[in-house]
Design a protein around this motif. Structure first.
Motif, mmCIF file in Angstrom:
data_model
loop_
_atom_site.group_PDB
_atom_site.id
_atom_site.type_symbol
_atom_site.label_atom_id
_atom_site.label_comp_id
_atom_site.label_asym_id
_atom_site.label_seq_id
_atom_site.Cartn_x
_atom_site.Cartn_y
_atom_site.Cartn_z
ATOM 1 N N GLU A 1 41.080 41.105 9.160
ATOM 2 C CA GLU A 1 42.186 41.807 9.405
ATOM 3 C C GLU A 1 41.893 43.446 9.952
ATOM 4 O O GLU A 1 40.913 43.918 9.689
ATOM 5 N N PRO A 2 42.934 43.965 10.591
ATOM 6 C CA PRO A 2 42.766 45.238 11.233
ATOM 7 C C PRO A 2 42.821 46.249 9.762
ATOM 8 O O PRO A 2 43.570 46.103 9.091
ATOM 9 N N PHE A 3 41.975 47.136 9.667
ATOM 10 C CA PHE A 3 41.960 48.165 8.590
ATOM 11 C C PHE A 3 41.185 49.581 9.311
ATOM 12 O O PHE A 3 40.527 49.420 10.435
ATOM 13 N N ASP A 4 41.651 50.582 8.496
ATOM 14 C CA ASP A 4 41.008 51.815 9.142
ATOM 15 C C ASP A 4 39.943 52.303 8.187
ATOM 16 O O ASP A 4 39.576 52.654 6.900
ATOM 17 N N GLY B 1 38.013 43.419 10.329
ATOM 18 C CA GLY B 1 37.020 42.778 9.357
ATOM 19 C C GLY B 1 37.571 42.884 7.851
ATOM 20 O O GLY B 1 38.844 42.993 7.759
ATOM 21 N N ASP B 2 36.753 42.734 6.832
ATOM 22 C CA ASP B 2 37.163 42.614 5.683
ATOM 23 C C ASP B 2 36.878 44.078 4.940
ATOM 24 O O ASP B 2 35.788 44.410 4.407
ATOM 25 N N ALA B 3 38.199 44.661 4.688
ATOM 26 C CA ALA B 3 38.010 46.106 4.234
ATOM 27 C C ALA B 3 37.403 46.034 2.582
ATOM 28 O O ALA B 3 36.773 46.964 2.376
ATOM 29 N N ASP B 4 37.825 45.098 1.913
ATOM 30 C CA ASP B 4 37.297 45.051 0.669
ATOM 31 C C ASP B 4 35.769 44.902 0.518
ATOM 32 O O ASP B 4 35.201 45.577 -0.216
ATOM 33 N N ARG B 5 35.342 44.195 1.362
ATOM 34 C CA ARG B 5 33.692 43.899 1.322
ATOM 35 C C ARG B 5 32.934 44.978 1.915
ATOM 36 O O ARG B 5 31.924 45.446 1.542
ATOM 37 N N VAL B 6 33.604 45.604 2.894
ATOM 38 C CA VAL B 6 33.270 46.847 3.372
ATOM 39 C C VAL B 6 33.075 47.905 2.221
ATOM 40 O O VAL B 6 32.095 48.792 2.009
ATOM 41 N N ARG B 7 34.062 47.986 1.474
ATOM 42 C CA ARG B 7 34.366 48.915 0.342
ATOM 43 C C ARG B 7 33.302 48.473 -0.490
ATOM 44 O O ARG B 7 32.500 49.571 -1.108
#
Length: 679
Positions: A250-253, A290-296
């Motif tokens: 999904e798109p995320f900043d 991408g996956d914002a939660d996993r990048v976090r």
């Protein structure tokens, strides 16, 4: 099978030639007119016989069973191998329609050239079933019509190996499903008591406690939080091992995610006297897929580890482009490690220091989870470390630019500006200087007040940035010297904890302040702002509102929770915010109360309850609303299962929100506030 087809065709030609010669001899036709031609014919017969033998050996070497039948299914030729399946001799089969019993048929392939491949499980004369792969093709016609050749070989070992592999794969999938169910149960069972421990600790801290009691409760809460971190790490590792960790696309900043993580970790770093700094490249397109939660999670693991193991100095986080993707770099001034330990860092249950005297606790799963997450995103992770001088982790993630993403917004420029930075800082000062240099300014960094005063006396500067950690008196002296030297803008660097202690920047001679870690937009806003007295709005304490501060008294809340401790915790927290709580012990009771005692402003419903679970409760509430035209009740799911599939299931069932356990009491005022605004 192409070689087999040629071989069988050759046998047919050979047989036809021999038949022609035999017929000629029987009719006593003169085949030769002299001795030379007779010798040639004799040689030809020998060649034909040799070719026939060669073809026979080749067929028997490449196939185990060959049979040729006419249009009525009668055998006109049978090999020794085919006859052996029936326990007979080849000549005894001529003219019969016998065939081994077929008990199972597998793959069937019809080729464009008319050849068909069939796999069959036969029962030979010995009674032991075996798999054969047969090739069927039309052969030359005889006087009774067209004939068919069928040739095959035993493939029992291959077929059974494939089937064993399929069965093993099915068992593995079933085991993964069972493991996922086990993880969901374990997550719920562990988080439920932790919710009570941490939540009650929060409530207790808001009561009147003497200093000794407060120390004990804070220690209790710290230990509970540490235990929660261990539980989350083990569950994440188990999900990855079970192959149940799905990634979003999904798109995320990404810049907002990184800034959020750094600001979240800043208090932890500052508690240890460490600085935590962030630098984001100007040319980076931040909207990624991408996956914002996993990048976090990757950044939390790496930066959190750096803070954990660093005793002095600081941690620096950088975000930049890496080809079409992006690179995250985490540097620290920690103890480092020997080079031979680096390859072991990402192994399961391994830490940089595995000695019995190590000072840091943990399972050693953080970096193992990080590596697997990076690999699942097709990224790479690299490590450099020098014993006694710190470590650097660099993660490259090939996250594509989101559709419709805008080019990076040009940063303000500061051409011809000269900025002096006075800070004994391993990362924040160099990052500020790097940012200013990219904007066209000339940045000078010195690490002591004495050096700063000397520099101000010798060179004219447009701006001064001084770190409060150098001491209140010394930085005030710097501000005074900057004012005498005609410096246009003087800024003080503060931690969030320093903000209240230091007081108004204007009283100390500064125009304004910057909170560490410094965001780029804050830096330029301050440097480009007109001179002011440095006044700023007071910082929020971040504590939960007291009953007297509750702004939404009288809000009606339906709470469905079967665990008595968790029910007590949520009820007391809601009542302290001025809400009126109706408690249901299961889903059926919640349905009845929603119907008979409504309307409610908010419903908090536990997912796992006896009888009727939370998901089905939400579905029935939504179905009733659709049937009666009633206004929709704001439903929020409470659950100790925090996987992505659990969140998706909650929203699919009709929930409007999702609160994981342990319950964050600071999230409740916002929920009540949202309901008040909606009303």
């Amino acid at each position: 099978m192409t070689t087999l087809a040629v071989t069988l065709a050759g046998l047919g030609v050979t047989a036809a030639m021999l038949a022609l010669i035999v017929v000629s001899l029987r009719r006593r036709q003169p085949l030769v007119h002299d001795s030379d031609r007779a010798e040639v014919l004799q040689d030809r017969l020998w060649q034909i016989a040799e070719n026939e033998e060669r073809y026979r050996v080749l067929v028997e070497a490449t196939t185990q069973a060959v049979v040729q039948r006419d249009g009525q299914g009668r055998i006109v030729f049978a090999s020794e191998g085919f006859a052996a399946l029936l326990g007979m001799k080849p000549l005894d089969l001529i003219g019969s329609t016998l065939s081994p019993e077929v008990i199972e048929r597998g793959m069937v392939e019809q080729r464009p050239d008319g050849v068909r491949v069939v796999e069959e499980r036969l029962v030979p004369v010995d009674g032991v079933p075996r798999w054969f792969s047969f090739v069927e093709m039309p052969a030359a016609a005889n006087r009774d019509g067209p004939t068919w050749l069928r040739a095959g070989k035993d493939v029992t070992e291959r077929v059974e190996a494939v089937r064993s592999l399929d069965e093993a794969r099915s068992r593995a999938e079933a085991a993964n499903v069972a493991k996922s169910r086990f993880l969901a149960t374990v997550s719920h069972e562990l988080r439920t008591p932790l919710n009570g421990i941490l939540g009650m600790g929060d409530l207790l801290l808001e009561t009147r406690l003497d200093p000794e009691q407060r120390t004990y409760v804070e220690a209790l809460r710290t230990s509970g939080t540490a235990l929660l971190g261990l539980v989350d790490g083990i569950l994440d590792f188990s999900r990855i091992e079970a192959g149940r960790l799905d990634l979003a696309a999904e798109p995320f900043d990404v810049a907002a995610v990184v800034e959020g993580v750094v600001e979240l970790l800043a208090p932890r770093a500052q508690d240890k006297g460490l600085e935590l700094a962030l630098d984001i490249a100007d040319d980076l397109i931040t909207l990624r897929v991408g996956d914002a939660d996993r990048v976090r999670q990757i950044l939390l693991n790496l930066a959190g580890n750096a803070i954990k193991f660093t005793q002095s100095g600081g941690v620096g986080v950088s975000l930049a482009r890496a080809g079409e993707g992006l690179a995250l770099t985490i540097e620290d001034t920690g103890p480092g490690m020997p080079e031979d330990r680096i390859p072991l860092l990402f192994e399961d249950f391994v830490q940089g220091d595995d000695s019995a005297s190590r000072r840091h606790e943990g399972t050693g799963l953080g970096l193992a989870i990080t590596r697997r997450l990076v690999e699942r995103m097709d990224g790479t992770i690299e490590t450099r470390s020098t014993l006694g001088r710190g470590s650097t982790f660099r993660v490259v993630l090939p996250l594509s630019v989101a559709e419709g993403a805008q080019a990076p917004t040009p940063q303000p420029t500061l051409p011809q500006r000269k900025i002096l930075i006075v800070a004994a800082s391993p990362f924040q000062a160099p990052f500020l200087a790097r940012r200013l240099t990219r904007s066209g300014a000339a940045a000078v960094v010195v690490d002591s007040v004495e050096a700063g005063l000397a520099t101000l006396a010798g060179v004219s500067f447009d701006g001064l940035i001084a770190d409060r950690s150098l001491g209140d008196g010394p930085v005030r002296a710097l501000a005074a010297e900057a004012a005498r030297s005609g410096v246009r803008c003087s800024l003080i660097l503060l931690s969030p904890f320093d903000r209240r202690e230091f007081g108004a920047p204007g009283a100390a001679g500064f125009d304004s302040y910057l909170i560490k870690p410094v965001r780029a937009r804050s830096l330029f806003d301050r440097l480009l702002a007109p001179r002011s007295d440095g006044a700023a709005p007071p910082a929020s304490s971040g504590s939960a509102p007291s009953p007297a501060e509750a702004t939404n008294p009288g809000r009606r809340v339906l709470l469905a929770e079967d665990n008595p401790i968790n029910a007590l915790l949520a009820t007391k927290a809601l009542e302290r915010l001025g809400a009126r709580v109706s408690l249901a012990r299961d889903g059926l009771e919640a349905l009845a109360m929603a119907k008979e005692q409504g309307p409610f402003d908010l419903a908090l419903i536990d997912i796992r309850m006896p009888g009727l679970d939370g998901l089905e409760t939400a579905r029935r509430i939504r179905a009733r609303e659709a049937g009666t035209g009633a206004a929709p009740l704001h439903l929020v799911a409470l659950t100790a299962n925090t996987g992505r599939e659990d969140v998706a299931a909650a929203y699919e069932a009709g929930f409007d929100g999702f609160l994981p356990k342990p319950l964050n009491l600071h999230a409740l005022p916002g929920l009540l506030g949202d309901r008040a605004e909606a009303a």
